[in-house]
Design a protein around this motif. Structure first.
Motif, PDB file in Angstrom:
ATOM      1  N   ALA A  90       0.852  -1.192   0.000  1.00 33.79           N
ATOM      2  CA  ALA A  90       0.000   0.000   0.000  1.00 33.79           C
ATOM      3  C   ALA A  90       0.888   1.241   0.000  1.00 33.79           C
ATOM      4  CB  ALA A  90      -0.902   0.007   1.227  1.00 33.79           C
ATOM      5  N   THR A  91       0.626   2.169  -0.908  1.00 31.20           N
ATOM      6  CA  THR A  91       1.429   3.393  -1.001  1.00 31.20           C
ATOM      7  C   THR A  91       0.523   4.606  -0.904  1.00 31.20           C
ATOM      8  OG1 THR A  91       1.288   3.335  -3.438  1.00 31.20           O
ATOM      9  CG2 THR A  91       3.224   2.302  -2.415  1.00 31.20           C
ATOM     10  N   TRP A  92       1.034   5.658  -0.267  1.00 32.53           N
ATOM     11  CA  TRP A  92       0.236   6.874  -0.119  1.00 32.53           C
ATOM     12  C   TRP A  92       1.134   8.076   0.132  1.00 32.53           C
ATOM     13  CZ3 TRP A  92       0.904   3.228   3.669  1.00 32.53           C
ATOM     14  CH2 TRP A  92       1.266   3.651   4.956  1.00 32.53           C
ATOM     15  N   ARG A  93       0.565   9.236  -0.081  1.00 28.94           N
ATOM     16  CA  ARG A  93       1.220  10.511   0.214  1.00 28.94           C
ATOM     17  C   ARG A  93       0.411  11.254   1.266  1.00 28.94           C
ATOM     18  NH1 ARG A  93       5.604  11.864  -3.170  1.00 28.94           N
ATOM     19  NH2 ARG A  93       6.024  13.103  -1.311  1.00 28.94           N
ATOM     20  N   ASP A 122       2.303  17.168   2.970  1.00 23.28           N
ATOM     21  CA  ASP A 122       3.633  17.666   2.641  1.00 23.28           C
ATOM     22  C   ASP A 122       4.689  16.698   3.184  1.00 23.28           C
ATOM     23  OD1 ASP A 122       4.374  18.487   5.439  1.00 23.28           O
ATOM     24  OD2 ASP A 122       2.717  19.897   5.126  1.00 23.28           O
ATOM     25  N   GLU A 123       5.924  16.885   2.730  1.00 23.04           N
ATOM     26  CA  GLU A 123       6.994  15.959   3.093  1.00 23.04           C
ATOM     27  C   GLU A 123       7.349  16.049   4.572  1.00 23.04           C
ATOM     28  OE1 GLU A 123      10.406  16.151   0.608  1.00 23.04           O
ATOM     29  OE2 GLU A 123       9.272  15.829  -1.253  1.00 23.04           O
ATOM     30  N   ALA A 124       7.185  17.221   5.164  1.00 18.48           N
ATOM     31  CA  ALA A 124       7.484  17.364   6.592  1.00 18.48           C
ATOM     32  C   ALA A 124       6.568  16.462   7.421  1.00 18.48           C
ATOM     33  CB  ALA A 124       7.334  18.825   7.022  1.00 18.48           C
ATOM     34  N   LEU A 125       5.287  16.438   7.060  1.00 16.86           N
ATOM     35  CA  LEU A 125       4.346  15.563   7.766  1.00 16.86           C
ATOM     36  C   LEU A 125       4.688  14.088   7.535  1.00 16.86           C
ATOM     37  CD1 LEU A 125       0.694  16.958   7.497  1.00 16.86           C
ATOM     38  CD2 LEU A 125       1.916  16.283   9.571  1.00 16.86           C
ATOM     39  N   GLU A 126       5.128  13.754   6.343  1.00 25.26           N
ATOM     40  CA  GLU A 126       5.509  12.368   6.049  1.00 25.26           C
ATOM     41  C   GLU A 126       6.686  11.932   6.915  1.00 25.26           C
ATOM     42  OE1 GLU A 126       4.016  12.332   1.368  1.00 25.26           O
ATOM     43  OE2 GLU A 126       6.155  12.475   1.837  1.00 25.26           O
ATOM     44  N   LYS A 127       7.668  12.814   7.063  1.00 28.18           N
ATOM     45  CA  LYS A 127       8.819  12.487   7.906  1.00 28.18           C
ATOM     46  C   LYS A 127       8.402  12.354   9.372  1.00 28.18           C
ATOM     47  CE  LYS A 127      12.248  14.650   4.893  1.00 28.18           C
ATOM     48  NZ  LYS A 127      13.219  15.770   4.707  1.00 28.18           N
ATOM     49  N   GLN A 128       7.514  13.252   9.810  1.00 31.36           N
ATOM     50  CA  GLN A 128       7.010  13.173  11.189  1.00 31.36           C
ATOM     51  C   GLN A 128       6.261  11.856  11.399  1.00 31.36           C
ATOM     52  OE1 GLN A 128       4.492  16.470  12.360  1.00 31.36           O
ATOM     53  NE2 GLN A 128       3.705  15.371  14.156  1.00 31.36           N
ATOM     54  N   PHE A 129       5.462  11.475  10.403  1.00 31.94           N
ATOM     55  CA  PHE A 129       4.712  10.218  10.479  1.00 31.94           C
ATOM     56  C   PHE A 129       5.661   9.034  10.657  1.00 31.94           C
ATOM     57  CE2 PHE A 129       2.905   6.403   8.666  1.00 31.94           C
ATOM     58  CZ  PHE A 129       1.586   6.400   9.077  1.00 31.94           C
ATOM     59  N   VAL A 130       6.711   8.977   9.859  1.00 30.44           N
ATOM     60  CA  VAL A 130       7.658   7.862   9.936  1.00 30.44           C
ATOM     61  C   VAL A 130       8.337   7.818  11.297  1.00 30.44           C
ATOM     62  CG1 VAL A 130       9.810   6.931   9.002  1.00 30.44           C
ATOM     63  CG2 VAL A 130       8.031   7.734   7.442  1.00 30.44           C
ATOM     64  N   LEU A 131       8.749   8.977  11.801  1.00 32.62           N
ATOM     65  CA  LEU A 131       9.434   9.024  13.101  1.00 32.62           C
ATOM     66  C   LEU A 131       8.506   8.561  14.226  1.00 32.62           C
ATOM     67  CD1 LEU A 131      11.423  12.379  12.797  1.00 32.62           C
ATOM     68  CD2 LEU A 131      12.375  10.065  12.885  1.00 32.62           C
ATOM     69  N   GLU A 132       7.281   9.072  14.237  1.00 31.03           N
ATOM     70  CA  GLU A 132       6.341   8.674  15.292  1.00 31.03           C
ATOM     71  C   GLU A 132       5.980   7.196  15.166  1.00 31.03           C
ATOM     72  OE1 GLU A 132       2.986  11.051  16.175  1.00 31.03           O
ATOM     73  OE2 GLU A 132       4.030  12.969  15.849  1.00 31.03           O
ATOM     74  N   ALA A 133       5.847   6.719  13.929  1.00 26.37           N
ATOM     75  CA  ALA A 133       5.521   5.306  13.714  1.00 26.37           C
ATOM     76  C   ALA A 133       6.640   4.412  14.246  1.00 26.37           C
ATOM     77  CB  ALA A 133       5.283   5.042  12.226  1.00 26.37           C
ATOM     78  N   ILE A 152       7.954  -0.474  11.612  1.00 22.30           N
ATOM     79  CA  ILE A 152       9.219  -0.346  10.906  1.00 22.30           C
ATOM     80  C   ILE A 152       9.008  -0.463   9.398  1.00 22.30           C
ATOM     81  CG2 ILE A 152      11.542  -1.325  10.648  1.00 22.30           C
ATOM     82  CD1 ILE A 152      10.958  -0.099  13.395  1.00 22.30           C
ATOM     83  N   GLY A 153       9.759   0.357   8.637  1.00 25.79           N
ATOM     84  CA  GLY A 153       9.806   0.196   7.183  1.00 25.79           C
ATOM     85  C   GLY A 153       8.727   0.919   6.413  1.00 25.79           C
ATOM     86  N   LEU A 154       8.245   2.050   6.909  1.00 25.11           N
ATOM     87  CA  LEU A 154       7.112   2.720   6.272  1.00 25.11           C
ATOM     88  C   LEU A 154       7.494   3.835   5.301  1.00 25.11           C
ATOM     89  CD1 LEU A 154       4.668   2.895   9.320  1.00 25.11           C
ATOM     90  CD2 LEU A 154       4.534   1.374   7.332  1.00 25.11           C
ATOM     91  N   ALA A 155       8.751   4.206   5.241  1.00 23.35           N
ATOM     92  CA  ALA A 155       9.153   5.247   4.282  1.00 23.35           C
ATOM     93  C   ALA A 155       9.052   4.691   2.868  1.00 23.35           C
ATOM     94  CB  ALA A 155      10.574   5.707   4.572  1.00 23.35           C
ATOM     95  N   VAL A 181      10.611   7.561  -5.241  1.00 16.06           N
ATOM     96  CA  VAL A 181       9.268   8.140  -5.357  1.00 16.06           C
ATOM     97  C   VAL A 181       8.807   8.860  -4.102  1.00 16.06           C
ATOM     98  CG1 VAL A 181       8.518   6.467  -7.084  1.00 16.06           C
ATOM     99  CG2 VAL A 181       8.172   5.961  -4.669  1.00 16.06           C
ATOM    100  N   GLY A 182       9.428   8.581  -2.954  1.00 12.70           N
ATOM    101  CA  GLY A 182       9.035   9.229  -1.714  1.00 12.70           C
ATOM    102  C   GLY A 182       7.709   8.713  -1.191  1.00 12.70           C
ATOM    103  N   GLY A 183       7.086   9.504  -0.337  1.00 17.11           N
ATOM    104  CA  GLY A 183       5.813   9.120   0.239  1.00 17.11           C
ATOM    105  C   GLY A 183       5.950   8.016   1.270  1.00 17.11           C
ATOM    106  N   LEU A 184       4.873   7.271   1.485  1.00 16.99           N
ATOM    107  CA  LEU A 184       4.818   6.201   2.482  1.00 16.99           C
ATOM    108  C   LEU A 184       4.441   4.895   1.797  1.00 16.99           C
ATOM    109  CD1 LEU A 184       5.398   7.470   5.259  1.00 16.99           C
ATOM    110  CD2 LEU A 184       3.925   9.031   3.956  1.00 16.99           C
ATOM    111  N   ARG A 185       4.887   3.807   2.414  1.00 12.43           N
ATOM    112  CA  ARG A 185       4.560   2.485   1.881  1.00 12.43           C
ATOM    113  C   ARG A 185       4.524   1.482   3.026  1.00 12.43           C
ATOM    114  NH1 ARG A 185       8.724  -0.243  -2.288  1.00 12.43           N
ATOM    115  NH2 ARG A 185      10.105   0.556  -0.668  1.00 12.43           N
TER     116      ARG A 185
END
Length: 361
Positions: A299-302, A305-316, A322-325, A330-334
């Motif tokens: 599953a992939t999603w955006r 903004d990228e700042a929120l994506e980085k915050q999401f990965v850190l909090e997760a 583990i492994g959600l970047a 392509v960036g985003g989340l997976r």
């Protein structure tokens, strides 16, 4: 030990009971007085492991006689080159369904070997949708048609496969083999690097029709010929014995779960939790792939903004996910929810996603 929820795209999660079983046999296999890592690949013990692993894989997918399983090194990337080296003969053209980054890499390797063309591509749409197979016309000079059944990076997956008639259909199934029921007989060759649903990295399974083996190019070095591996029972050179043993344990675990039919049901429930969280709430999470083409494995999603994506990965990560970047290209989340990822993990991640949206959306 508290284990993390592992959503890595590969190397990926392995069943805990497989890891525990392998740990028991790591120092000494059976009563041999040494480990498989030290054992000769010419020993009867290793021969039996290889034979049993081949039998298990063919039984699980239900292929009739007339197919062989080969265990090879180099991952799927090696297969990108070996397929055209073996089957792209003078006067023929290899044709590729280009549906994502790895499919494109396979096509580029074929171009380095011989005449190759793109049969259909989803690149112009940014990989958001798969090529329309209804528009595909296969010329009679086609050596083979190659497709990647599941696109790990982008998060898309074919539900249907082209009817190629007498022309061999070759599938890279690295990231969705054993995850769903298929008409396997449509394919003349399937390959899958093990680090998703088959076991740990280090070995690649190639399932090939006997007829195609006979038609392979005999004018390339023996080490690159599929028939060499078939003739020597995958023991032409020293194979990754321990990785094959781990694959055997993973296949046995797959059978104990109820095989592919049961895992398919489980995978649909698992990925359903994630897509429900992605689709909830005013576009805070935006699925990268259009809904009809979404993968049941990745599953992939955006996010806004990228700042929120980085915050999401850190909090997760702090919560044990583990492994959600997303892939660096392509960036985003997976989130990769392969067979060994428990449904509990997907439910927990969906709950975290919903909580994060409420707090930060």
């Amino acid at each position: 030990m508290k284990r993390s929820w592992n959503f890595n795209p590969g190397p990926a999660a392995l069943p805990l009971e497989v890891l525990e079983r392998a740990k028991e046999a790591f120092v000494e296999y059976g009563d041999q007085g040494l480990s498989l890592l030290e054992m000769s690949h010419r020993s009867k013990t290793v021969e039996r492991i290889v034979e049993e692993t081949e039998r298990l894989l063919l039984e699980l997918i239900g292929l009739p006689t007339g197919y062989r399983v080969l265990f090879m090194g180099g991952g799927a990337s090696a297969q990108f080159a070996l397929v055209p080296m073996n089957f792209l003969l003078p006067g023929t053209t290899a044709r590729y369904l280009v549906s994502g980054s790895f499919a494109e890499k396979a096509y580029k390797e074929a171009k380095a070997v011989g005449q190759s063309e793109v049969l259909a591509s989803g690149k112009a749409e940014g990989w958001r949708r798969l090529p329309d197979l209804r528009q595909v016309e296969i010329a009679p000079d086609t050596a083979y048609v190659h497709m990647t059944t599941n696109n790990t990076i982008e998060g898309s997956q074919f539900r249907d496969f082209p009817d190629t008639g007498e022309i061999p259909l070759i599938g890279d199934m690295t990231s969705d083999i054993l995850s769903r029921r298929l008409n396997w007989t449509k394919f003349s060759l399937i390959y899958a690097a093990a680090q998703k649903n088959l076991g740990p990295a280090g070995v690649t399974a190639v399932i090939v029709k006997d007829e195609l083996l006979k038609a392979g190019n005999a004018n390339i070095p023996a080490i690159f010929q599929y028939r060499t591996y078939a003739e020597h029972g995958s023991l032409y050179n020293t194979p990754p014995v321990h990785a094959i043993y781990m694959m055997k344990l993973t296949l046995e675990w797959t059978a104990r779960q109820g095989g592919i039919p049961e895992l398919e049901k489980r995978n649909e429930r698992k990925i359903g939790h994630l897509y429900e969280a992605i689709d909830a709430g005013d576009g805070f999470y935006r699925g990268i792939v259009e809904k009809p083409y979404r993968s049941a494995m990745n599953a992939t999603w955006r996010m806004p903004d990228e700042a929120l994506e980085k915050q999401f990965v850190l909090e997760a990560e702090r919560e044990g996910f583990i492994g959600l970047a997303g892939h660096r290209s392509v960036g985003g989340l997976r989130a990769s929810a392969y067979n060994a990822v428990p449904e509990e993990a997907c439910k927990a991640l969906a709950d975290f996603m919903n909580d994060f949206r409420r707090r930060c959306g």
